[in-house]
Write a protein that holds these residues in place. Structure first.
Motif, PDB file in Angstrom:
ATOM      1  N   ARG A 153      51.011 104.306  76.977  1.00 23.20           N
ATOM      2  CA  ARG A 153      50.278 103.044  77.105  1.00 23.20           C
ATOM      3  C   ARG A 153      48.837 103.268  76.664  1.00 23.20           C
ATOM      4  O   ARG A 153      48.303 104.377  76.759  1.00 23.20           O
ATOM      5  CB  ARG A 153      50.315 102.527  78.551  1.00 23.20           C
ATOM      6  N   ILE A 154      48.217 102.233  76.181  1.00 22.58           N
ATOM      7  CA  ILE A 154      46.857 102.322  75.643  1.00 22.58           C
ATOM      8  C   ILE A 154      45.830 102.289  76.769  1.00 22.58           C
ATOM      9  O   ILE A 154      45.919 101.466  77.683  1.00 22.58           O
ATOM     10  CB  ILE A 154      46.603 101.158  74.663  1.00 22.58           C
ATOM     11  N   VAL A 155      44.848 103.192  76.698  1.00 27.07           N
ATOM     12  CA  VAL A 155      43.760 103.171  77.676  1.00 27.07           C
ATOM     13  C   VAL A 155      42.412 102.905  77.018  1.00 27.07           C
ATOM     14  O   VAL A 155      41.454 102.508  77.689  1.00 27.07           O
ATOM     15  CB  VAL A 155      43.692 104.487  78.489  1.00 27.07           C
ATOM     16  N   SER A 156      42.309 103.101  75.708  1.00 26.82           N
ATOM     17  CA  SER A 156      41.043 102.831  75.016  1.00 26.82           C
ATOM     18  C   SER A 156      41.302 102.592  73.528  1.00 26.82           C
ATOM     19  O   SER A 156      42.185 103.229  72.936  1.00 26.82           O
ATOM     20  CB  SER A 156      40.064 103.994  75.192  1.00 26.82           C
ATOM     21  N   ILE A 157      40.526 101.668  72.953  1.00 26.09           N
ATOM     22  CA  ILE A 157      40.537 101.440  71.514  1.00 26.09           C
ATOM     23  C   ILE A 157      39.093 101.427  71.035  1.00 26.09           C
ATOM     24  O   ILE A 157      38.240 100.752  71.626  1.00 26.09           O
ATOM     25  CB  ILE A 157      41.210 100.107  71.127  1.00 26.09           C
ATOM     26  N   ALA A 158      38.821 102.194  69.985  1.00 27.93           N
ATOM     27  CA  ALA A 158      37.496 102.197  69.354  1.00 27.93           C
ATOM     28  C   ALA A 158      37.658 101.775  67.905  1.00 27.93           C
ATOM     29  O   ALA A 158      38.675 102.063  67.266  1.00 27.93           O
ATOM     30  CB  ALA A 158      36.857 103.581  69.444  1.00 27.93           C
ATOM     31  N   ALA A 159      36.650 101.082  67.375  1.00 31.18           N
ATOM     32  CA  ALA A 159      36.729 100.606  65.999  1.00 31.18           C
ATOM     33  C   ALA A 159      35.347 100.557  65.367  1.00 31.18           C
ATOM     34  O   ALA A 159      34.336 100.388  66.054  1.00 31.18           O
ATOM     35  CB  ALA A 159      37.381  99.220  65.942  1.00 31.18           C
ATOM     36  N   LEU A 160      35.330 100.728  64.060  1.00 29.04           N
ATOM     37  CA  LEU A 160      34.115 100.644  63.249  1.00 29.04           C
ATOM     38  C   LEU A 160      34.401  99.669  62.111  1.00 29.04           C
ATOM     39  O   LEU A 160      35.445  99.753  61.465  1.00 29.04           O
ATOM     40  CB  LEU A 160      33.754 102.025  62.712  1.00 29.04           C
ATOM     41  N   TYR A 161      33.475  98.745  61.878  1.00 31.71           N
ATOM     42  CA  TYR A 161      33.661  97.698  60.883  1.00 31.71           C
ATOM     43  C   TYR A 161      32.628  97.869  59.766  1.00 31.71           C
ATOM     44  O   TYR A 161      31.423  97.940  60.036  1.00 31.71           O
ATOM     45  CB  TYR A 161      33.504  96.324  61.529  1.00 31.71           C
TER      46      TYR A 161
END
Length: 263
Positions: free
Chosen positions: A59-67
């Motif tokens: 299961r997902i506990v964190s999502i990081a993203a760069l745009y």
């Protein structure tokens, strides 16, 4: 204008799913369920209490993203924003929906190019599995942005681990190994993926979110170097892209001191 989204996911075993799979009662201790899952999936010699499981078991506990974005005719990449969130701030379903809704779509209805390191093997499939498990529709990932993110050999999703190893023709590198080649900071603060499960158990979700974000920034740096190596990013444009990254990080140092390593 070409839009780019570099992302990474941190996940831990879904023990509720594990109980159902193993036919265990709801009150079965977490440690016992984790061990039993490990015994089911561990390779010879692996510790079942920490063994890596099949992707559907997470299961997902964190999502990081760069745009970032770049003019169609070329030039440097320019960041618009980056960040990370965890289940300390939002539910897993909200993380999923928030990430997919954040994917920019241009006036022609075209979504961004996605960039990951190892995303074909874990991050993208995990988005599919968690959408299925939680009953959360994610049409933006299924040609909703006129992109085919599931085509392993396409250009809509660039898995750097895949392309750098020629899709497994040579031994696949780790992000840490590619970062070492180019003197890119990685695993800052001594945290790596093997510690995520313990950090989540200890309630240290802010540390997990920070680690996830540093991996995203390192992946972006590897992407820029890869684009330069293959001739798609001239040296001057590479330098300008890195300068833009550093100036963007500088504006976030007060909130995220860990990022100073990238300066």
């Amino acid at each position: 204008m070409t839009a780019l989204v570099v992302f990474d996911i941190e996940a831990v075993p879904d023990l509720e799913v594990g109980r159902r799979l193993l036919g265990q009662p709801e009150d079965a201790p977490d440690a016992d369920v984790r061990r039993m899952l490990g015994e089911r999936y561990a390779r010879d010699g692996q510790d079942p209490t920490t063994a890596f499981l099949k992707t559907p078991m997470y299961r997902i506990v964190s999502i990081a993203a760069l745009y970032a974005k770049r003019e169609e005719g070329g030039g440097p990449w320019t960041l618009s924003q980056f960040g990370s969130r965890s289940i300390a701030e939002r539910s897993e379903a909200e993380l999923l929906l928030g990430f997919v809704k954040s994917l920019p779509v241009d006036g022609r209805g075209t979504g961004p190019v996605l960039v990951t390191f190892g995303g074909n093997g874990f991050d993208l499939p995990l988005l599919r599995y968690r959408s299925f498990a939680l009953g959360v529709p994610l049409p933006g990932l299924y040609n909703g942005g006129r992109r085919n993110y599931w085509h392993r050999f396409g250009l809509d999703h660039i898995d750097l681990c895949d392309v750098l190893s020629t899709y497994g023709a040579s031994t696949k590198p780790s992000l840490a190994e590619m970062a070492a080649l180019a003197n890119i900071p990685v695993k800052i603060g001594g945290v790596d993926g093997s510690q995520v499960e313990a950090l989540v158990t200890a309630g240290q979700l802010a540390e997990v979110a920070d680690y996830c974000l540093t991996d995203v920034i390192a992946t972006y740096c590897v992407f820029l170097r890869y684009e330069m190596a293959r001739g798609d990013l001239r040296q001057a444009h590479f330098d300008a892209s890195m300068d833009n990254l550093r100036s963007t990080i500088q504006r976030h140092i007060e909130q995220r001191p860990l990022l100073s390593a990238f300066l």
